[in-house]
Design a protein around this motif. Structure first.
Motif, short mmCIF file in Angstrom:
data_model
loop_
_atom_site.label_atom_id
_atom_site.label_comp_id
_atom_site.label_asym_id
_atom_site.label_seq_id
_atom_site.Cartn_x
_atom_site.Cartn_y
_atom_site.Cartn_z
N GLY A 1 0.82 -1.26 0.09
CA GLY A 1 -0.02 0.12 0.13
C GLY A 1 0.86 1.29 0.07
O GLY A 1 0.81 2.38 -0.36
N TYR A 2 2.00 1.05 0.47
CA TYR A 2 3.06 2.51 0.68
C TYR A 2 3.85 2.25 -0.37
O TYR A 2 4.59 3.28 -0.83
N ALA A 3 4.46 0.98 -0.75
CA ALA A 3 5.56 0.88 -1.73
C ALA A 3 5.41 -0.31 -2.72
O ALA A 3 4.84 -1.07 -2.22
N ASP A 4 6.21 0.16 -3.78
CA ASP A 4 6.39 -1.27 -4.62
C ASP A 4 7.66 -1.95 -3.97
O ASP A 4 8.42 -1.55 -3.58
N THR B 1 14.29 -4.06 -2.52
CA THR B 1 14.22 -2.75 -2.69
C THR B 1 12.75 -2.16 -2.53
O THR B 1 11.90 -2.81 -3.33
N LEU B 2 12.45 -1.26 -1.60
CA LEU B 2 11.00 -0.73 -1.50
C LEU B 2 11.16 0.49 -2.17
O LEU B 2 12.03 1.27 -2.16
N ALA C 1 8.76 3.91 -2.49
CA ALA C 1 7.42 4.63 -2.09
C ALA C 1 6.85 5.19 -3.22
O ALA C 1 7.28 5.84 -4.03
N HIS C 2 5.45 4.81 -3.21
CA HIS C 2 4.47 5.30 -4.25
C HIS C 2 4.45 6.69 -4.18
O HIS C 2 4.25 7.48 -5.27
N THR C 3 4.59 7.54 -3.03
CA THR C 3 4.21 8.84 -2.79
C THR C 3 5.55 9.49 -3.54
O THR C 3 5.17 10.74 -4.00
N THR C 4 6.81 9.21 -3.26
CA THR C 4 7.76 10.15 -3.47
C THR C 4 8.82 9.60 -4.21
O THR C 4 9.79 10.25 -4.66
N GLY C 5 8.68 8.04 -4.58
CA GLY C 5 9.85 7.48 -5.43
C GLY C 5 11.04 7.23 -4.60
O GLY C 5 11.87 6.63 -5.18
N GLU C 6 11.25 7.53 -3.22
CA GLU C 6 12.24 7.20 -2.29
C GLU C 6 12.33 5.55 -2.37
O GLU C 6 11.71 4.91 -2.37
N GLU C 7 13.81 5.14 -2.38
CA GLU C 7 13.95 4.00 -2.55
C GLU C 7 14.54 3.55 -1.12
O GLU C 7 15.37 4.10 -0.61
N PHE C 8 14.30 2.29 -0.58
CA PHE C 8 14.74 1.89 0.60
C PHE C 8 15.33 0.52 0.30
O PHE C 8 14.51 -0.30 0.00
N PRO C 9 16.71 0.07 0.67
CA PRO C 9 17.22 -1.06 0.66
C PRO C 9 16.52 -2.09 1.79
O PRO C 9 16.68 -1.64 2.96
N LEU C 10 16.08 -3.15 1.41
CA LEU C 10 15.29 -4.12 2.52
C LEU C 10 16.08 -5.45 2.67
O LEU C 10 16.41 -5.89 1.74
N THR C 11 16.54 -5.63 3.66
CA THR C 11 16.98 -6.97 3.99
C THR C 11 16.21 -7.62 5.17
O THR C 11 16.22 -7.06 6.37
N MET C 12 16.06 -8.70 5.07
CA MET C 12 15.18 -9.44 6.06
C MET C 12 15.83 -10.90 6.20
O MET C 12 16.27 -11.55 5.38
N VAL C 13 15.82 -11.59 7.33
CA VAL C 13 15.93 -12.92 7.50
C VAL C 13 14.81 -13.38 8.19
O VAL C 13 13.98 -12.79 9.25
N GLU C 14 14.24 -14.62 7.88
CA GLU C 14 13.04 -15.20 8.37
C GLU C 14 13.30 -16.44 8.82
O GLU C 14 13.96 -17.30 8.01
#
Length: 148
Positions: free
Chosen positions: A69-72, A94-95, A97-110
């Motif tokens: 809802g917030y980001a691709d 990478t996320l 943001a739909h609103t600003t185009g800001e990119e955020f590097p995402l790292t998750m361990v599950e």
């Protein structure tokens, strides 16, 4: 000739690989197919979708729905390791943001628990939950990060 039908059972690691493949493709029915009906997903509390979520539909709505809802979301790498305690998965992406185009590097361990060919529990750890929460707050507000 035998009338016996052999079934091939996926290993727990293969189940998680299938889940990650579906996530990478944005294939929600494929994601649901790899989750047990009452799957438990525990996300970091700092996130807007943080906390413990139970059930496939709740996961799709509360977690995936909030994230998308917030980001691709673009998953660029996923690795799966199987051990006696369960299946460990790492996701990198990478996320945007739909609103600003800001990119955020995402790292998750599950940490996944797999039973009867389906993921029944996922414990999620992000590398930087506070920074990720701040990204979502900016994405919701439509603001860019502050530069110093």
């Amino acid at each position: 000739m035998s009338d016996r039908i052999e079934t091939v059972t996926e290993s727990p690691a293969d189940v998680v690989r299938g889940l990650y493949d579906a996530l990478r493709k944005g294939d929600v029915p494929g994601v649901l197919a790899k989750l047990a009906p009452e799957v438990i997903v525990d996300e970091p509390n700092q996130l807007p979708y943080g906390g413990v979520h139970q059930g496939r539909e709740v996961f799709v709505e509360s977690v995936l729905g909030a994230m998308m809802g917030y980001a691709d979301v673009a998953v660029t790498d996923a690795e799966v390791f199987e051990g006696p305690a369960g299946v460990i998965g790492t996701l990198v992406g990478t996320l945007t943001a739909h609103t600003t185009g800001e990119e955020f590097p995402l790292t998750m361990v599950e940490i996944h628990q797999v039973e009867d060919g389906a993921v029944c529990k996922i414990d999620v750890f992000t590398k930087n939950p506070h920074e990720l929460a701040a990204f979502y707050a900016r994405a919701e507000a439509g603001t860019q990060p502050r530069t110093q």
